[in-house]
Each structure stands twice: as structure tokens, then as C-alpha cells.
Design a protein around this motif. Sequence first.
Motif, short mmCIF file in Angstrom:
data_model
loop_
_atom_site.label_atom_id
_atom_site.label_comp_id
_atom_site.label_asym_id
_atom_site.label_seq_id
_atom_site.Cartn_x
_atom_site.Cartn_y
_atom_site.Cartn_z
N CYS C 139 0.85 -1.20 0.00
CA CYS C 139 0.00 0.00 0.00
C CYS C 139 0.89 1.24 0.00
CB CYS C 139 -0.86 0.06 1.27
SG CYS C 139 -2.21 -1.13 1.27
N ASN C 156 -1.90 -3.27 -1.84
CA ASN C 156 -1.92 -2.49 -3.07
C ASN C 156 -2.99 -1.40 -3.14
OD1 ASN C 156 0.30 -3.39 -4.62
ND2 ASN C 156 -0.76 -5.30 -5.10
N VAL C 157 -3.35 -0.86 -1.99
CA VAL C 157 -4.25 0.31 -1.95
C VAL C 157 -3.39 1.57 -2.07
CG1 VAL C 157 -5.66 1.69 -0.35
CG2 VAL C 157 -6.11 -0.77 -0.66
N THR C 158 -3.94 2.60 -2.74
CA THR C 158 -3.24 3.89 -2.82
C THR C 158 -4.12 4.99 -2.21
OG1 THR C 158 -2.27 3.19 -4.92
CG2 THR C 158 -2.10 5.53 -4.36
N SER C 173 -8.07 -3.95 -2.31
CA SER C 173 -6.90 -3.85 -3.17
C SER C 173 -7.22 -3.11 -4.46
CB SER C 173 -6.38 -5.24 -3.50
OG SER C 173 -5.93 -5.86 -2.32
N GLY C 174 -6.29 -2.31 -4.88
CA GLY C 174 -6.41 -1.63 -6.15
C GLY C 174 -7.24 -0.38 -6.10
#
Lengths: 343, 343, 343
Positions: C139, C156-158, C173-174
Motif C-alpha cells: 500500500c 496495493n491500496v493507494t 486492493s487496487g
Amino acid sequence: MASTLADLAARFGGELLGDGKVVIRQVAPLERAQPDEIGFVSQARYLAQLAHTRAAAVILPPDARDATGLPRILTPNPYLYFARVSALLNPPARPPAGIHPAATVAPDAVIADDASIGAGAVIGSGAAIGARTVIGPNCVVGDHARIGADCLLHANVTVYHRCEVGARAILHSGCVIGADGFGFAPNAGAWEKIPQIGRVLIGDDVEVGACTTIDRGALEDTVIEAGVKLDNLIQVAHNVSIGAHTAIAACTGIAGSAKIGRHCTIGGAAMIFGHIEIADGTRISTNTLITKSLPRAGTYTSALPFSEHEVWQKNAVHMRNLDKLVTRVKDLEKKLKELESKS
Amino acid sequence: MASTLADLAARFGGELLGDGKVVIRQVAPLERAQPDEIGFVSQARYLAQLAHTRAAAVILPPDARDATGLPRILTPNPYLYFARVSALLNPPARPPAGIHPAATVAPDAVIADDASIGAGAVIGSGAAIGARTVIGPNCVVGDHARIGADCLLHANVTVYHRCEVGARAILHSGCVIGADGFGFAPNAGAWEKIPQIGRVLIGDDVEVGACTTIDRGALEDTVIEAGVKLDNLIQVAHNVSIGAHTAIAACTGIAGSAKIGRHCTIGGAAMIFGHIEIADGTRISTNTLITKSLPRAGTYTSALPFSEHEVWQKNAVHMRNLDKLVTRVKDLEKKLKELESKS
Amino acid sequence: MASTLADLAARFGGELLGDGKVVIRQVAPLERAQPDEIGFVSQARYLAQLAHTRAAAVILPPDARDATGLPRILTPNPYLYFARVSALLNPPARPPAGIHPAATVAPDAVIADDASIGAGAVIGSGAAIGARTVIGPNCVVGDHARIGADCLLHANVTVYHRCEVGARAILHSGCVIGADGFGFAPNAGAWEKIPQIGRVLIGDDVEVGACTTIDRGALEDTVIEAGVKLDNLIQVAHNVSIGAHTAIAACTGIAGSAKIGRHCTIGGAAMIFGHIEIADGTRISTNTLITKSLPRAGTYTSALPFSEHEVWQKNAVHMRNLDKLVTRVKDLEKKLKELESKS
């Protein structure tokens, strides 16, 4: 960052009226601007907001020069002027140049000295990163990919091998440049993969939204020309080309080998068939499906007006019998004609 | 990579005519093929391209054996043959086997010796990675997830805990396998989360596009059978099952517990309701909404033809009064009948 | 995890009938429940499943108290009760507290002692991570972003700079929180970027699905109120606000500055125009386009029923002449009236 109104006028032009020494620290909408902020009005119907604003100054079109006693700058395109003032007052934070110790850069990648490679970023073999470009944390740039100068890749962007991005591009998190196009040959009930050996070529000054996907070409390249702006969650299939300065809103899909012209604007959730051509300057409405080439610029639409659910259901059910309805009307016309001729 | 035409015929079959010693280095469309490249024609209407091609050789259907004097291979399915030649000449770059020093692998994960774990990848506790599988940079494979042999996970893929992927799968960047399904129980105006305790089970030879999301099941599993091909930006909700060798184009959404048959093809931006069943071999058109089960194979559509905007608006507004229009036609029919009976 | 039926009743309430010492290890649908699992029935039409279940116990509404001899708990909302039992028996795996050695945390970020920062995660300067919050592997949390207590950010979080997330949020995620809104000023055929200087503010108890994108505001903030649930692949444009406890299904898009009320439910692949307001409690159907404000709650629809392709084509083509059809009907009505007056 701060600037006097006179400094702004010196930098961006326009006619300054009133006290040029007023200090501007930020841009804001007129209705909530603070006394160190600047607002703008571009349309006459919003001029009334000037009466109650606390803004330090305002950007106006020339014909509104007398609409307020506030310090003001007159310019033919107040919105554009406002954008430039905002860009001056809000420069993007730049991480320090250099390769973060937690990044992984292939020994033969070519990284400009003043580029910045973030923590966790992975740069592949033979890749090139241009001057002053920022590669955000956890981005992956594949082997032999090339990113131009002054680009900004936000965190978690993926650029596949051999793809190329021009100068001043902005790629938002989650976007994927260069995944395989969707190409399979049917074989006895199963699908065999067609290798996708083309690339994605992205021109200068392109912006790509979050989680937008641009597939690499099957044999030739997928091409995004200079100045194209893509919103979030857009699908661009293999071998598509998008002409310069076209802007596309979110959730739109473009099927393989479609050729979109320059200076088009495409609304959200539009869907565009593959292997068609769309003329320069075309406008496509939100939720519209384009099933064939559009050789002439114009505005095209296929979106339906909504209704309350029960009303909608009552009407929509007739879609299934529209052809019969037309036949019934034809039949009526014929019979009526017969009756008329008799009477 | 390069191969002689004779070598290709020896490897993939077909009838070789002409000089088998011609060296082939790449595949290309006929109209831009170079003298060391091979092209193909699968449909009679494209045979004219043969006249001007510079290609070294061409792949043709048997009935076109005399359409050119070029060295050629005759085969009933030229496109498939071309795909195989392309795969031979364009083998995917394989990173070296082993765990990159910048990867993080749980001590109890089981990684095949010849698998490749990229920089920044994170492999969870109890996870298993099969033989020759490549896990790209910055991928995350959750605890107790299993990835089969010969898979390719491109960069930035996420596989949640306990999900399973069969052999030879290709997962593209940004796809998310096993996020929670969208399940909430209403409680006094708020939503309480239903734990999503099922998994995602993906069969062999599946390809999943960029930023496609496949949610884990609520109680049971979400199942993607062998040979399924999913394009980019597709949503597969919890407890969906997709039958073997079904192919789905980009931007499609499939709601919870839908059961899609085998060998279906689903166009882009289709939307499929939950809790319905779709027969094997069904075709669903682009932009089509499927609201109920399709027990019989066929092609189903609900997409509207677009028009120029003003024309569209003029027509579409009547959708809101279609029911009244039908009533008016009925009324006309009745009155006309009365008039006819009088005259 | 395991619990006796009596323990469940003590913890969650409801009326216990039968053997409270029965041990429950898992929840399951009745038709495949094992002898240590508990199921539920919320609607009378599913009571027949009780005859053949192997479940250890069942959760039922009070009026079904005599529908089985199995150990059972009676409660007015069996589905909610079941959700809570499931949450008890399936606690999310919690990684150990602390910062993983392969994470990169800015020296001035404030990380709660009992928070968990996963491998490869990158936490920016001045960011704050709340108590017991889990930041998954890879992340990226931007500079000065704030994540509340008890949140779960999957891998994988932004989250972009300066965005804020309340307590107990779950981000899948994503998903991308805070990318730039799609704002450009036209200038001589090209687009000039409007800096997006607002933030995204997310309230407590919000869940955001995989690859959903929520853009930061242009000048002011994009606001997601408490209890909102967003499914996968949803686009939320800049300056949107979504009222508390609204739930939105996958593939939906919401254009800039739309103001969605509280307690709304929005079906999948809906598209909502910008700068409109939607009343509290509104329901919008799947695939529906909302083009103007909805000041009154209700259910709104614009989705068409599909047909077999040939049938559909035959009918849909008339959409292009609907206006002419209406004119023809009008004409018939007029002529018929004339005839009637004559006869």
C-alpha cells in the motif's frame, strides 16, 4: 507560495484594476474565498456572487470590468487564467531527486540524474527515465520501457515492457499501460493466445486516470497522441489510436483497432466498437454506444431518459413489440385510406 | 529467435509449398511485412493483399494454394497457425528463477525452485507457488493462497488469502482476485458486513485482464473454470461461476451468484443480473443487460442504435410515452373497426 | 474458533430452543451445512430446506419456531444474526503489530504502536495511521494523509496526499483514493490542467471495493460520509458527496459535483450526471442513467429489457423513427376524427 496581484498580472497578462499590492495566497470559489484568496467569474450569471465575496481579488472577463470594486484582473478566459494562478500557487510537491534506497533499478536502466525514483519502485532492464521525472512509490516500469522528461507517475502505476511515454505525462495510480490485448484464436472449443507483440506509445502532455487500462497492440502499436486526457477506469483495447487533444471521461470503453480522431470529447461510460473511425472534433454523449464509423463531426447519442420505475417498466415493455406497433400503424393508415376513398 | 519455413512446417504441420529454407524472424500483417517476416490470410477477401506484400512467406487456407507464388504453408486455420508461429518467435521474457532479494516471502511459503519471485513481491504465510511460475514485481499473494505451475502474474497483481489459481494462468497488472464480495445486512438504517468466507478458485489456462476484479464467495466459492478468458476492467461478484472456455470482453459486470455456462461469449460492457443461469454457448452483445436466466443458447441484445444528438433527443423523448402511444393505436384500431362496420 | 449455541445466544440475544451445548464451528448454507455448522432461514419459502439439513442448529424468525426440531435461535432478523455469528467465528487474520522491516515509513509519520504496516508499504511524510489499523503489503499512503483507527487497507491500496479516512474503514486492493479530478481548461485546442487542490474525506465505517477510484476535489473536498459502502470498479469524480449509509453496486460512475443523499441504494453500472442532487432514500436501478436532480425519493430506471438478437434489431431500429411514428399516429387520429364526423 504567495504572489501579489501585480505579480500575477506581470506573469500571466490581463488588465489589472485596483490595488496591485494585494497578496494572494490561494485560489477559491468566490462564495467561500478568504481575504487572501482570489476567485473568478467566467459567466455573467455568476456575477451576483461578487456582492458577498470576501475574496481579495477576482478574475473577470473584460465586459465585467465594472461589476465590482474589488481588485481585479480582466482577461478573455478567466477560467484558464484561474487555472494558471492555481498552478503557480499550488506547485506539486516534488520528492528529492535520486533513487530511493528501497527502489530496485536494473543496472542497465538509464535514470536521469535529476529524476526521482520512489520507495518500492521497480525499474526494468534497459528502461529509460527522463529528466526531472518522478516515479512514485511501488510503480513498476518494465524492461526497455521509456518514460520521457518531466513526467509524474503516481504510486502503483504499471508500465509494461517496451512501452513509451512522452514528456510531461501524468499517470495516476492503478493505471496499467501495455497489458496484453484480448486476442485469442478459437481452436476446437478452446482459445489459443495470440501473442501481443505491439507496444503502447503515449505522446507528450497526456494524462491517464486511475485504474485506466491501455493495452499493447497485437502486431502494431496502440497509440495515444499528444495532449490526450483520459479519466479513470477507461479501457483502451489493442491497436486503438486516439488523436491529439481528445478528452475522454470515466468508465468509457474503446474496442480494438478503433481510430478516434483529434479534438474529440467523449462522455462517460460511452462504448465504442472496434475497427471503426471517428472524425476529428466529434462529440459522443455519456452512455452512448457507437457501433459504426462517424465520418462527420457532430454530437452523437444513444442514452435514454430515465423515469420512475413503474412508469419506465410500463413503457419499456413495448420496446419488445415496437416492430408490431409500426405494422399496426401501417395497417391503420392503409385501412383509413380505403375508408376515406369510399366516403 | 528465427526459424526456417521448413522448420515451422515440421513443428506445426501444414503443407509447405516453395522454398523451405526461407528464414522467418517475425510475424507481421501482410501490408507492412518485411522480407524476413511471415503473414497470413484467412479470408478470401484479403487475398488481394498478396499482390503487394514484401513478406518472406505466407500462411494460407488450402483453397488459396495458387493465390501467390510466395513460399507458403497451407493449413485449414491460418489464424491459429499464425498465432503459434508468433508464440514460437516471441517467447515471453523470463526473469531468472529464484526469489529476488527485494521480495518478501513468508518462511513457511512453498516456492518451487524454478519459480521466479520479482522485486517487491510479497508472498504470504503458507502460500504455494508452482513450478516455473513467474510472480511479477510488487505482486501480493495472500496467506495460504495457491498459484499453480507455469503461471505468469504480471506486476502489481493482488491475490487474496486462500484463493487458488490453476496452471498456466496469466494475470495482468492491477487485477484483484479474492476481495470481499459486496454483502451487507441492513440494520436500523446502517449496513452490517457479512463476512466473505468463501474463496476464488481459478482453473487452468485462465487469463485475467488488467484491473479486473473477482470477488471471493460469501459462504461458498467463486469459480472460474478452465480456459476462461477475461478482458480488462471486468467485475465478477461473489459466488459467480463462469463455465470453461467462456470469453468476456472488457467493462462487463456480473452480479452475485450468476451462473454463466461454458463456451459463452459476452460482449463488452454487458451487465448480468445476479442469481440467474446462462446456458452453455450463449452469446451476449455489447452493452446488453441480461435480467433473467437464459435457458437456451442464442444471441441476446438490448443495445440501442445511436443517432445524431438532436435526432436522438426527438425520438427518445417518446420512450416516456410509449405506453400511451400503444393505447392510442389500440383506440384507433377500435374506432376504425366501428367505422368500417358502419360503412 | 468455536462457540456453543448457548454462548451465541448469550452474546447476540434471541430465544434459544433446544440443546444449548451444541458446538458451532462455522456458518453455512443449510443445504450443505456440516454437523458442526449453523444455518439460517429468513423467508418462509426456504423453510423446506430444514427437512434435509445436517446443520447442528439454525437461526429462524420467531414465527418459524415450530418449523424444525433442531436446536435453534429465534430472532426477528435471522440474516443479521447470522452475519454476526459469522463475524465471531471468522475473525479477520491480523498480522502482528509493528512496522515490517520491508516497509518504508517517513521519519515524521505518526504510526500507532499497535498498528501494522505490511511489507513493501510506503507511508509518506506527516501521514498518520490510527490505532490497530492494518496497512497491507505494498500500500502507499501519501504525505500528510490520515487513516483512522481500526481500519483495514488490503494490499496495493493507494491513498494520495492529504486525504483522510475515518475509523473502521475497509479499503480493498487496487482502490485509489485521491487521484486528481478530471479538470482541464480548453486553450486554443489543447487542455490546460486545473490543479486539483481539494482532498477526499472518508467517514467512519466506510467500505471501498477493489479498483474503485475516488478523485480528490478541485477546490473543495470530495466527501464520502459514514457508513457508505462502495462495491468494485466504481468511479467517484471530484467534488462528489455521498450521504451516510448509501450503498452503491459495482461499475457505477458518478460525475463531478453530484450530491447523492443518505440511505440511497444504487444498482450496478448506473451513471449519474454531475452537478445534480439526489434525495435521501432514492433507489436507482442497474444500468440506469440519471440526467437530472431527483428531489423526491423513489425508484428510478432507464434500463431496457433484452431480446433475442434478431427480435431486438427488428424493434430497436424503430427507435430512430419514433418521432415520425408519433406524428403518423397523430395524423391518423385527426383523419379518423374527420371521418367520424362525416359518418
